[in-house]
Design a protein around this motif. Structure first.
Motif, mmCIF file in Angstrom:
data_model
loop_
_atom_site.group_PDB
_atom_site.id
_atom_site.type_symbol
_atom_site.label_atom_id
_atom_site.label_comp_id
_atom_site.label_asym_id
_atom_site.label_seq_id
_atom_site.Cartn_x
_atom_site.Cartn_y
_atom_site.Cartn_z
ATOM 1 N N ASN A 46 2.134 -4.429 3.103
ATOM 2 C CA ASN A 46 1.144 -4.207 3.670
ATOM 3 C C ASN A 46 0.857 -2.605 3.019
ATOM 4 N N PHE A 47 -0.483 -2.354 2.680
ATOM 5 C CA PHE A 47 -0.542 -0.929 1.886
ATOM 6 C C PHE A 47 -2.184 -0.880 2.182
ATOM 7 N N SER A 48 -2.571 0.234 1.660
ATOM 8 C CA SER A 48 -3.780 0.743 1.801
ATOM 9 C C SER A 48 -4.325 1.163 0.388
ATOM 10 N N VAL A 49 -5.738 1.521 0.250
ATOM 11 C CA VAL A 49 -6.405 2.073 -0.637
ATOM 12 C C VAL A 49 -7.515 2.852 -0.139
ATOM 13 N N PRO A 50 -8.061 3.927 -1.098
ATOM 14 C CA PRO A 50 -9.202 4.730 -0.551
ATOM 15 C C PRO A 50 -10.511 3.865 -0.424
ATOM 16 N N SER A 85 -3.826 -11.076 -0.259
ATOM 17 C CA SER A 85 -4.486 -12.013 0.499
ATOM 18 C C SER A 85 -5.197 -11.493 1.624
ATOM 19 N N PHE A 86 -5.326 -10.310 1.875
ATOM 20 C CA PHE A 86 -6.152 -9.737 3.081
ATOM 21 C C PHE A 86 -6.528 -8.299 2.888
ATOM 22 N N VAL A 87 -7.818 -8.063 3.250
ATOM 23 C CA VAL A 87 -8.597 -7.137 3.409
ATOM 24 C C VAL A 87 -9.058 -7.003 4.698
ATOM 25 N N ASP A 88 -8.834 -5.623 5.336
ATOM 26 C CA ASP A 88 -8.904 -5.636 6.721
ATOM 27 C C ASP A 88 -10.793 -5.272 6.703
ATOM 28 N N ASN A 89 -11.197 -5.590 8.177
ATOM 29 C CA ASN A 89 -12.562 -5.622 8.269
ATOM 30 C C ASN A 89 -13.108 -4.059 8.829
ATOM 31 N N LEU A 139 -4.660 -3.278 3.515
ATOM 32 C CA LEU A 139 -4.541 -4.404 2.650
ATOM 33 C C LEU A 139 -3.331 -4.996 2.911
ATOM 34 N N ARG A 140 -3.204 -6.495 2.463
ATOM 35 C CA ARG A 140 -1.965 -7.161 2.375
ATOM 36 C C ARG A 140 -1.897 -8.126 1.386
ATOM 37 N N ALA A 141 -0.749 -8.089 0.873
ATOM 38 C CA ALA A 141 -0.303 -9.162 -0.601
ATOM 39 C C ALA A 141 0.720 -9.781 -0.116
#
Length: 400
Positions: A211-215, A253-257, A268-270
């Motif tokens: 689990n991580f995040s981007v701007p 695999s996943f981008v939050d809505n 995000l999730r990889a």
């Protein structure tokens, strides 16, 4: 008088020699000498456009093992930290009470089946007699009801027997998944309670989630990376203190809505392969997500980029002089800078910058590095977006 004049002539000559042609200013002993420089040639290569963040490893599947029956723990077949397969035996509960219950259920089923057969025979015997009025209709219907009750009791016994078998099977506790055990603190001889006592926790280790995040500014590019087909490994994971060889590779695999209004980031999730268990649940890692690839990008050593009042520039060697050349940058890596405009392939860029360098200085090239390589570098390129030069979530060491 003439003797004094004769002694003054050499002094005047020395003073004139120390003056330049523009204003008679004195120059240092290095005036007119070429500055020795090393140069790197501008080249092109395919450069990945990436963003870097700090993420947390999470097990894809975590199971807390609890007994489904109450009884005494008779055996512990595993130890703390052991790697187990799905279906492998972990614990055993004393099976004697449950084995006896199973035999009791079997015996009751045999007795009720005999009663069912007797009542069924009674109905068969009374059927022709009721037609001849040898027995009353009421007696026949009572016999039918007794036979139906006996059949229902047999059916109930079958389910009770199946329950007893299940209860007996629960005395052997197996691993529901393949993974790694946590601490096994319970010992044989303890009484465990159904659905209450915690025996051990199992974490699936391969694959794992990160689990991580981007701007939020990188959300469009991230969505493109998620939708890319065929999906390739576009996520590299590194330790926080060492970004040399990656700990593992994976794919987005996943981008939050939604965007987090407090931080302005998108979760995000990889999904990453972890065959050697180099990634550990709960571990912090540096996540490098490849958003796209810039084809035939012009690159120069990152340390050759200088910042001036009008923006970034480099020193380019032309006609044995160092000329200040303004450039427009796309992004900068740890070792390389991608240049949009301002340079042509093959230009000789001064790298590293000597302390005596100034615009228009006379230079002497003492070494020319291979095209696109900087002196003393050899690390793999790790790219950062201009708006996120420091990984998201990573604290500046100099910050209070």
């Amino acid at each position: 008088m003439l003797r004094r004049f004769a002694w003054g002539l050499p002094l005047i000559a020395l003073a004139l020699a120390g003056c330049d042609q523009r204003g008679g200013r004195r120059q240092g002993p290095m005036a007119g000498m070429a500055v020795p420089v090393q140069v790197s040639q501008v080249t092109t290569r395919d450069m990945p456009v990436t963003t870097t963040s700090v993420g947390t490893v999470q097990s894809l599947h975590t199971v807390t093992v609890r007994p489904q029956i109450t009884g005494m723990l008779s055996a512990v077949a595993v130890h703390s930290g052991q790697t187990v397969k799905a279906g492998e035996i972990l614990f055993r509960v004393d099976s004697a009470p449950f084995s006896a219950a199973l035999k009791q259920a079997e015996a009751k089923l045999r007795g009720d089946r005999a009663q069912q057969k007797y009542t069924a025979d009674q109905v068969a015997a009374l059927r022709p007699l009721v037609a001849k009025d040898y027995v009353t209709r009421q007696s026949f219907e009572q016999a039918q009801a007794t036979a139906s009750a006996a059949a229902a009791l047999v059916e109930q016994d079958r389910y009770a027997l199946e329950t007893a078998r299940i209860q007996l099977a629960y005395t052997t506790i197996r691993s529901p998944i393949a993974g790694r055990l946590g601490a096994v603190d319970i010992k044989a001889g303890n009484v465990v309670q159904a659905n209450t006592s915690t025996l051990v926790t199992i974490n699936q280790m391969n694959p794992v989630e990160v689990n991580f995040s981007v701007p939020q500014s990188q959300l469009p590019a991230t969505r493109v990376a998620l939708a890319a087909t065929p999906v390739a490994d576009n996520v590299a994971l590194f330790r926080e203190d060492d970004q040399g060889k990656p700990l593992g590779m994976g794919r987005l695999s996943f981008v939050d809505n939604t965007v987090d209004a407090g931080t302005g980031t998108v979760a995000l999730r990889a999904l990453a392969n972890n065959p050697e268990n180099r990634l550990w649940p709960g571990q912090f890692v540096v996540v490098r997500l490849t958003l796209s690839t810039l084809q035939n990008a012009k690159v120069v050593p990152a340390r050759s980029i200088q910042q001036g009042q009008r923006g970034p520039f480099v020193y380019v060697v032309r006609h044995n002089h160092a000329e200040m050349q303004p450039v427009k940058l796309a992004f900068i890596t740890d070792d390389l800078a991608v240049v949009d405009t301002g340079l042509a392939v093959g230009d000789a860029v001064v790298d590293p910058i000597p302390a005596r360098m100034r615009p228009g200085a006379l230079v002497r090239v003492i070494e020319s590095h291979p095209r696109g390589e900087a002196a003393g570098t050899g690390r793999s390129a790790r790219l950062y977006h201009p708006e996120a030069r420091r990984p998201v979530g990573m604290r500046d060491k100099n910050a209070p």
